[in-house]
Write a protein that holds these residues in place. Structure first.
Motif, PDB file in Angstrom:
ATOM      1  N   HIS A  36       0.852  -1.180   0.000  1.00  0.00           N
ATOM      2  CA  HIS A  36       0.000   0.000   0.000  1.00  0.00           C
ATOM      3  C   HIS A  36       0.893   1.237   0.000  1.00  0.00           C
ATOM      4  O   HIS A  36       1.983   1.230   0.584  1.00  0.00           O
ATOM      5  N   ASP A  37       0.450   2.279  -0.647  1.00  0.00           N
ATOM      6  CA  ASP A  37       1.085   3.588  -0.537  1.00  0.00           C
ATOM      7  C   ASP A  37       0.092   4.637  -1.020  1.00  0.00           C
ATOM      8  O   ASP A  37      -0.664   4.370  -1.975  1.00  0.00           O
ATOM      9  N   GLU A  42      -2.690   6.650  -7.864  1.00  0.00           N
ATOM     10  CA  GLU A  42      -2.447   7.029  -9.253  1.00  0.00           C
ATOM     11  C   GLU A  42      -1.983   5.794 -10.031  1.00  0.00           C
ATOM     12  O   GLU A  42      -0.978   5.175  -9.668  1.00  0.00           O
ATOM     13  N   PRO A  43      -2.679   5.421 -11.102  1.00  0.00           N
ATOM     14  CA  PRO A  43      -2.301   4.218 -11.862  1.00  0.00           C
ATOM     15  C   PRO A  43      -0.852   4.228 -12.333  1.00  0.00           C
ATOM     16  O   PRO A  43      -0.188   3.180 -12.319  1.00  0.00           O
ATOM     17  N   ALA A  44      -0.348   5.389 -12.722  1.00  0.00           N
ATOM     18  CA  ALA A  44       1.031   5.457 -13.212  1.00  0.00           C
ATOM     19  C   ALA A  44       2.031   5.079 -12.129  1.00  0.00           C
ATOM     20  O   ALA A  44       3.043   4.430 -12.409  1.00  0.00           O
ATOM     21  N   ARG A  45       1.743   5.471 -10.878  1.00  0.00           N
ATOM     22  CA  ARG A  45       2.664   5.130  -9.791  1.00  0.00           C
ATOM     23  C   ARG A  45       2.600   3.643  -9.474  1.00  0.00           C
ATOM     24  O   ARG A  45       3.620   3.033  -9.141  1.00  0.00           O
ATOM     25  N   ARG A  46       1.416   3.060  -9.574  1.00  0.00           N
ATOM     26  CA  ARG A  46       1.316   1.615  -9.357  1.00  0.00           C
ATOM     27  C   ARG A  46       2.080   0.857 -10.435  1.00  0.00           C
ATOM     28  O   ARG A  46       2.796  -0.108 -10.149  1.00  0.00           O
ATOM     29  N   GLY A  50       5.296  -1.625 -10.026  1.00  0.00           N
ATOM     30  CA  GLY A  50       5.263  -2.983 -10.538  1.00  0.00           C
ATOM     31  C   GLY A  50       6.372  -3.302 -11.507  1.00  0.00           C
ATOM     32  O   GLY A  50       6.754  -4.461 -11.678  1.00  0.00           O
ATOM     33  N   ALA A  51       6.928  -2.258 -12.129  1.00  0.00           N
ATOM     34  CA  ALA A  51       8.026  -2.472 -13.071  1.00  0.00           C
ATOM     35  C   ALA A  51       9.341  -2.776 -12.361  1.00  0.00           C
ATOM     36  O   ALA A  51      10.281  -3.261 -12.983  1.00  0.00           O
ATOM     37  N   THR A  52       9.422  -2.486 -11.062  1.00  0.00           N
ATOM     38  CA  THR A  52      10.673  -2.678 -10.329  1.00  0.00           C
ATOM     39  C   THR A  52      10.612  -3.808  -9.310  1.00  0.00           C
ATOM     40  O   THR A  52      11.622  -4.145  -8.705  1.00  0.00           O
ATOM     41  N   THR A  53       9.437  -4.405  -9.100  1.00  0.00           N
ATOM     42  CA  THR A  53       9.288  -5.451  -8.095  1.00  0.00           C
ATOM     43  C   THR A  53       8.116  -6.345  -8.475  1.00  0.00           C
ATOM     44  O   THR A  53       7.240  -5.935  -9.236  1.00  0.00           O
ATOM     45  N   VAL A  54       8.092  -7.538  -7.907  1.00  0.00           N
ATOM     46  CA  VAL A  54       6.955  -8.433  -8.160  1.00  0.00           C
ATOM     47  C   VAL A  54       5.864  -8.237  -7.112  1.00  0.00           C
ATOM     48  O   VAL A  54       4.840  -8.909  -7.159  1.00  0.00           O
TER      49      VAL A  54
END
Length: 252
Positions: A36-37, A42-46, A50-54
């Motif tokens: 959670h954060d 914001e979809p872009a932040r999610r 997700g691009a840097t971790t699973v």
């Protein structure tokens, strides 16, 4: 052949404070990590996360909705890491903005309280469940002008002790890590306390070990509390501050 049980850990405020090392350490321990954060609204932040971790980034922001989303798809909740962070507002009480006090309490006390309330039924259904709260060691040496963050952090440490009493009969340890002088862009940014010689000199004078804590060091402790098999240690507020506060030296 026995079914493999996937253990789930939820980390709040995953982009701040102890959030990044918590995510890394729990993934290394084999958990399905849900994050959670506030930024994940914001979809872009999610997507960037997700691009840097699973780890799974949640869009939900309300405590009860966060818990339900973490357990979606038939998953349980095995570890709750309530990593509570909010910029510290300093200043004399007589000039304080009560809105700053309310916002601080909302983020550092009300939110984790509501999160724990929603999580308790899920945790009780899972053998080996654990709660780890990231609070603060700042209350060990209150400073003038720090009434707002000091009051909130003291309340959160008290919540840890109360929650540990309630969950002890269920075999669920509740412990807190209370950092100070942990490197994070939230509280001790690199530009000020690492790259700037004046900032490094200040840390060298104030912190007995002479440096900021590295994120991976608190990650190790989070992993230990999340995976330790024993349940006797509960209600602990673990100092994580490099020996601070140290007694002032006196001339011979």
């Amino acid at each position: 052949m026995s079914e493999v049980v996937v253990r789930t850990a939820l980390v709040t405020n995953a982009l701040e404070f102890a959030g990044p090392p918590a995510v890394t350490a729990l993934q290394a321990a084999g958990f399905r990590v849900v994050a959670h954060d506030p930024a994940f609204s914001e979809p872009a932040r999610r997507q960037a996360f997700g691009a840097t971790t699973v780890a799974l980034a949640l869009a939900e922001q309300e405590p009860a909705a966060i818990i339900e989303a973490a357990c979606a798809g038939g998953h349980g909740l095995d570890v709750l890491v309530s990593n509570d962070a909010f910029p510290a507002v300093h200043g004399p009480i007589e000039h304080a903005d009560l809105g700053d006090l309310q916002r601080t309490l909302d983020r550092l006390v009300v939110f984790p309280f509501a999160l724990a309330k929603a999580a308790i039924p899920k945790l009780k259904s899972r053998p080996g469940a654990r709660v780890v709260m990231i609070t603060s060691n700042r209350t060990r040496l209150p400073l003038s002008g720090g009434a707002i963050p000091d009051a909130a952090r003291a309340a959160l440490n008290a919540l840890v002790r109360s929650l540990s009493l309630e969950l002890a009969p269920s075999g669920i340890p509740v412990n807190a890590i209370a950092p100070n002088y942990l490197y994070s862009e939230t509280y001790y940014p690199r530009a000020v306390f690492v790259d700037d010689p004046k900032g490094r000199a200040f840390i060298g004078r104030v912190v007995p070990v002479g440096r900021l804590a590295r994120p991976e060091e608190i990650g190790e402790l989070i992993r230990y509390l999340a995976t330790a098999s024993g349940t006797f240690m509960t209600g602990a507020i673990i100092d994580f501050s490099g020996g601070w506060p140290a007694a002032p030296t006196r001339p011979a």
